[in-house]
Design an enzyme around this catalytic site. Structure first.
Site, short mmCIF file in Angstrom:
data_model
loop_
_atom_site.label_atom_id
_atom_site.label_comp_id
_atom_site.label_asym_id
_atom_site.label_seq_id
_atom_site.Cartn_x
_atom_site.Cartn_y
_atom_site.Cartn_z
CE LYS A 1 -3.97 1.93 2.55
NZ LYS A 1 -4.89 1.65 3.67
CB CYS B 1 -8.20 0.94 1.98
SG CYS B 1 -9.55 1.79 2.84
N1 CDT Z 1 -7.91 1.75 5.50
C1 CDT Z 1 -7.95 2.94 4.85
O1 CDT Z 1 -7.13 3.22 4.01
N2 CDT Z 1 -8.96 3.78 5.19
C2 CDT Z 1 -9.10 5.12 4.67
C3 CDT Z 1 -9.73 6.01 5.69
C4 CDT Z 1 -8.86 6.39 6.77
S1 CDT Z 1 -9.63 7.49 7.85
C5 CDT Z 1 -8.33 8.13 8.67
C6 CDT Z 1 -9.99 5.23 3.45
O2 CDT Z 1 -9.65 5.98 2.53
O3 CDT Z 1 -11.04 4.62 3.42
#
Ligand code: CDT
Length: 269
Positions: free
Chosen positions: A127, A172
């Site tokens: 990531k 994500c």
């Molecule tokens: N896991 C991840 O990347 N979550 C992020 C939100 C983080 S909130 C501080 C996302 O973009 O969904």
């Protein structure tokens, strides 16, 4: 020439701090079997799918943090998932925390892998867009410490030919950035596999829940549409997590039928 690949999005229910890898892998195996029973030949599991989403917890001891990381893949605990994939002839995407060494120093990545129907790892992604914070925020409703626990991925956005398709991976927060899709698009990506874990509440900026969902769909659908790709997106339902999780883009349907069996299940398209 047309090709068909029946794919499934396997969303996990919550994983607790105390849950063992063995117990989690059993759940993943059950989802893999369910997907296979529904005719799927490729399954997408969520981000960090082997443990609880540990960036929610403030930890200061490196040994404690490292308990959530895998030093090799597959390993004794995850081997049953790979064996089952081979037995069923089904490929999968899996997110997990990777601990490795580079130039003699430990490195921690938020990683996903692509495993082919013979149970071999054919691709790995680390990531790049790490969200959240690195300091303890004791007044926040919860922590999001990815910036503390992970190094920024160092292998770029790549694609792999698997199961007669060109498959790329991201994780994500990557989905919110155009270069994620474009770099894969320039390599001819056809399927973007994506595991995620998005809290309903944005602890950094106020954002109503409906906008949170809108932005999730907008980024995924636009990125996939603009690069003529299909997005397969999988997460965990739970109190802090966006609802209506399994998402197929760019055609738009958010497959909620699976939620009848909440908190976990398989949705296929
Ligand atoms: N896991 C991840 O990347 N979550 C992020 C939100 C983080 S909130 C501080 C996302 O973009 O969904």
């Amino acid at each position: 020439m047309s090709r068909k690949l029946r794919a499934a999005i396997a969303q996990l229910g919550p994983i607790h701090l105390a849950d063992s890898r063995e117990a989690v892998v059993k759940r993943l195996c059950a989802l893999l079997r369910e997907a296979h029973g529904n005719g799927a030949r490729f399954v997408v599991f969520p981000e960090l799918a082997l443990t609880t989403f540990f960036p929610r917890w403030w930890m200061t001891e490196q040994a404690e943090i490292d308990r959530y990381f895998e030093r090799e893949m597959p390993n004794a605990e995850t081997r049953p998932l790979f064996d089952l994939a081979r037995e069923l002839g089904i490929g999968f995407y899996l997110g997990y925390a990777e601990l490795t060494r580079e130039n003699g120093a430990p490195r921690h990545y938020n990683t996903s892998i692509l495993v082919d129907p013979a149970g071999h790892i054919v691709g790995r992604y680390r990531k790049i867009h790490l969200p959240g914070h690195s300091e303890h925020l004791p007044n926040a409703p919860f922590q999001h410490l990815e910036k503390r626990y992970f190094d920024v991925g160092n292998e770029g956005f790549r694609v792999w030919r698997m199961q007669d398709a060109v498959i790329g991976m991201c994780i994500c927060n990557d989905r919110r950035w155009p270069e994620t899709y474009r770099v894969m698009g320039l390599q001819g990506v056809e399927i973007v596999a994506l595991g995620y874990n998005t809290p309903t509440l944005n602890i950094h900026h106020r954002e109503p829940e409906h906008l949170r969902m809108f932005h999730h769909l907008l980024s995924l659908q636009a990125g996939a549409y603009q690069n003529a790709a299909l997005g397969l997106c999988s997460a965990w339902p739970g109190r802090w997590i966006l609802r209506y999780l399994p998402t197929i883009a760019p055609s738009g349907p958010t497959r909620t039928a699976v939620l009848k069996r909440w908190p976990c299940g398989v949705s296929s398209a």
